[in-house]
Design an enzyme around this catalytic site. Sequence first.
Site, PDB file in Angstrom:
ATOM      1  N   LYS A   1      -5.576  11.630 -15.720  1.00  8.71           N
ATOM      2  CA  LYS A   1      -5.988  10.233 -15.832  1.00  8.71           C
ATOM      3  C   LYS A   1      -6.230   9.881 -17.293  1.00  8.71           C
ATOM      4  CE  LYS A   1     -10.896  11.223 -15.068  1.00  8.71           C
ATOM      5  NZ  LYS A   1     -12.110  10.863 -14.316  1.00  8.71           N
TER       6      LYS A   1
ATOM      7  N   TYR B   1     -15.639  -2.753 -46.918  1.00 10.61           N
ATOM      8  CA  TYR B   1     -16.371  -3.915 -46.427  1.00 10.61           C
ATOM      9  C   TYR B   1     -17.876  -3.720 -46.608  1.00 10.61           C
ATOM     10  CZ  TYR B   1     -12.281  -5.935 -44.069  1.00 10.61           C
ATOM     11  OH  TYR B   1     -11.073  -6.505 -43.785  1.00 10.61           O
TER      12      TYR B   1
END
Length: 368
Positions: A40, A263
Site C-alpha cells: 500500500k 526564506y
Amino acid sequence: MISSLHRPTVATVDLQAIRDNIKAVQEHISSTTKTFAVVKANAYGHGAIQVAKAVDEEVDAFCVSNLDEALELRQAGIEKDILILGVILANEIPLAIEHSITITVASNEWLESAKACQKDLAQLHVHVKVDSGMGRIGVRSLEEANQLIAGLTKSGAHVDGIFTHFATADEENTDKFHQQLAFFTDLVNALAIKPELVHASNSATSLWHSDTIFNAVRLGIVIYGLNPSGKTLNLPYPLKPALSLSSRLVHIKKIKAGNTVGYGATYTAKTEEYVGTLPIGYADGWTRDMQGYSVIIDGHLCEIIGRVSMDQLTVRLPKAFDIGQEVTLIGQEGHQMISATDIAEKRGTINYEVLCLLSDRIPRHYIN
C-alpha cells in the site's frame, strides 16, 4: 504527477534487498505460514508495481489500502490474491468481483448496505476485520463476528479469512499487545464458522512475537528493511534498507560573514564559507523541519542551512566542490550513514512517514 527525470534527485530501490528481507522473516517463522506483502501507499514509497513484480515468487498474496491500489496491480499484470485492508463502498463491489480482488468487511451495517446495492454476493471474496483494540475498523464482539460471517455466507460471499491489527506490537510494554492477542484468540476459537485464513501479525509481530502467529503474516515496513519500532527495540536479525536517496550539487558559491541564506533570512554566516544548492525541497517530501540536519558529501556531514524551499535546499560545504558532486540524503557513503529512521528521529515522527512522503516528483531507479 510527472517524475522529474531531468533533475538529478533520485531514489534508488534495491529489489534484491526487498526479496532478501522477505526471506529473512520467512526463515524465522513456520514454513506453512502464508506471506502477504503489504504494498500500500506505493509500497511505502518504493513503487508498488515494481515491488510486487519483484517479489511475486516469494509471497502468497498482496495487501493494499484501497480499491484503486488493487486495480493498479491488476492492470500491471499481478495475478496473485490481493486483499484490500481498508473498507470500500458497497457500490464498488462489482469492480472488486470483476477483478478478483478480496475486500475487508468490518461491520454488519456494511453488509446491509452491500445487500441493498448488490443482491448477489456469490463471487465476492472477503476477510472479516476484528477490532481487538486498535480502535479503527472491525467487529468488536463474538456476537457481531458470528452474525457477520453468517450473513456473508448466506448472501453467497466467500469468507476466506479473519484478521486483526495490533496497536503496540512494536513497543517495549507488551500489556496491550497481549490483551489484544487474547481477545482475538478467544474470539476466533469460539466462532461458529471459522475461516481458513487467520492473521494478526504485522511486521512488528512477525519480528518480536513470532510465537503468536496464526497461519498468515502481513509484512510491510520490514520488507523494505526498516525497524518498525524505530530505535525502541533491537532487530532480532539483520535487514537491508532497500531505498537510498541522492542528489547533486547544482550551484556553489562563497559567501561572506553576515550574508544570509534562505526564506526569512534564518541563517547568517559567521565567517566566510562555501554554500551549495541541491534540487530537492519540501514538494519532494524533504520537509522544512530538516533545516539544521545534514547530508553526506564526499564523506563529510554537511549541514542544511536556511529554510528548505519548495524545490531547493542549501548546505554549508567544507570546501568548493565541483558542480555535479553527488550528495547522499538517505543511505551510506563511506563510513557515514543516514537512515530513514535517523530522519524520523529528527522530525519527531516514524520512518514509515519519511518514506511515504517522498513524492512522485522523485524518480525511482531500480537495481537487482
